[in-house]
Design a protein around this motif. Sequence first.
Motif, PDB file in Angstrom:
ATOM      1  N   ASN A   1      -2.434  24.160 -40.448  1.00 13.68           N
ATOM      2  CA  ASN A   1      -2.751  24.952 -39.268  1.00 13.68           C
ATOM      3  C   ASN A   1      -2.018  26.276 -39.272  1.00 13.68           C
ATOM      4  OD1 ASN A   1      -4.547  23.255 -37.979  1.00 13.68           O
ATOM      5  ND2 ASN A   1      -2.926  22.127 -36.943  1.00 13.68           N
TER       6      ASN A   1
ATOM      7  N   ALA B   1      -1.065  29.749 -39.459  1.00 11.20           N
ATOM      8  CA  ALA B   1      -1.904  30.932 -39.579  1.00 11.20           C
ATOM      9  C   ALA B   1      -1.330  31.908 -40.591  1.00 11.20           C
ATOM     10  CB  ALA B   1      -2.056  31.614 -38.224  1.00 11.20           C
TER      11      ALA B   1
ATOM     12  N   ILE C   1      -8.250  23.813 -45.818  1.00  6.85           N
ATOM     13  CA  ILE C   1      -8.643  23.764 -44.403  1.00  6.85           C
ATOM     14  C   ILE C   1     -10.155  23.566 -44.298  1.00  6.85           C
ATOM     15  CG2 ILE C   1      -8.764  25.073 -42.247  1.00  6.85           C
ATOM     16  CD1 ILE C   1      -6.047  26.336 -43.139  1.00  6.85           C
TER      17      ILE C   1
ATOM     18  N   ASN D   1      -8.849  29.162 -39.930  1.00  4.84           N
ATOM     19  CA  ASN D   1      -8.063  28.478 -38.888  1.00  4.84           C
ATOM     20  C   ASN D   1      -8.716  28.630 -37.522  1.00  4.84           C
ATOM     21  OD1 ASN D   1      -5.729  26.985 -39.777  1.00  4.84           O
ATOM     22  ND2 ASN D   1      -4.986  28.910 -40.619  1.00  4.84           N
TER      23      ASN D   1
ATOM     24  N   LYS E   1     -11.551  26.229 -37.431  1.00  7.26           N
ATOM     25  CA  LYS E   1     -11.005  24.881 -37.227  1.00  7.26           C
ATOM     26  C   LYS E   1     -10.667  24.650 -35.760  1.00  7.26           C
ATOM     27  CE  LYS E   1      -7.140  21.905 -38.493  1.00  7.26           C
ATOM     28  NZ  LYS E   1      -5.936  21.766 -39.337  1.00  7.26           N
TER      29      LYS E   1
END
Length: 153
Positions: free
Chosen positions: A26, A28, A45, A129, A132
Amino acid sequence: MKLLAFPLLLCLLFVACKPGATADTNAAAPVSDDPAALEAQVLAIHDEIMPKMSDITDLNGKLRDYKKNIPEDASGKIVSPSGLEEAIGSLKLAEQGMWDWMKQYNDAKATVQPDQLKSFYAHQLELVNKVKTDMLAAIEKAQTWVAEHPNQK
């Protein structure tokens, strides 16, 4: 050989358990200056969230079935329960976000100059991200709606 395996395993355990050594995809911020490592993060990811597309499809089907079976009210109108349209819309946006990201990633990747790979993959890491986050939020919203409306069929 067995004598070498134990110290090696111990070293790996030490490195893996060191504070701050998490495998959080996760994050960034890029964790590497190596374009290949950044690309691996992006793809990890993607590979993590791609199976969630089937969750989106399943939930979308459930919500659309609920919507299709809403009875008319006394005035002959069909009024969706609160939050249904929002849940359907967020699933649609999340799914489209994934498809759009994959297309732009593949299209752009083919044109990136070697000296721009690091910034390209760092930017793609931010974008994937976001995809996601959007997908997981949409899935959670839809699952919550379904759980709160068990009598809707």
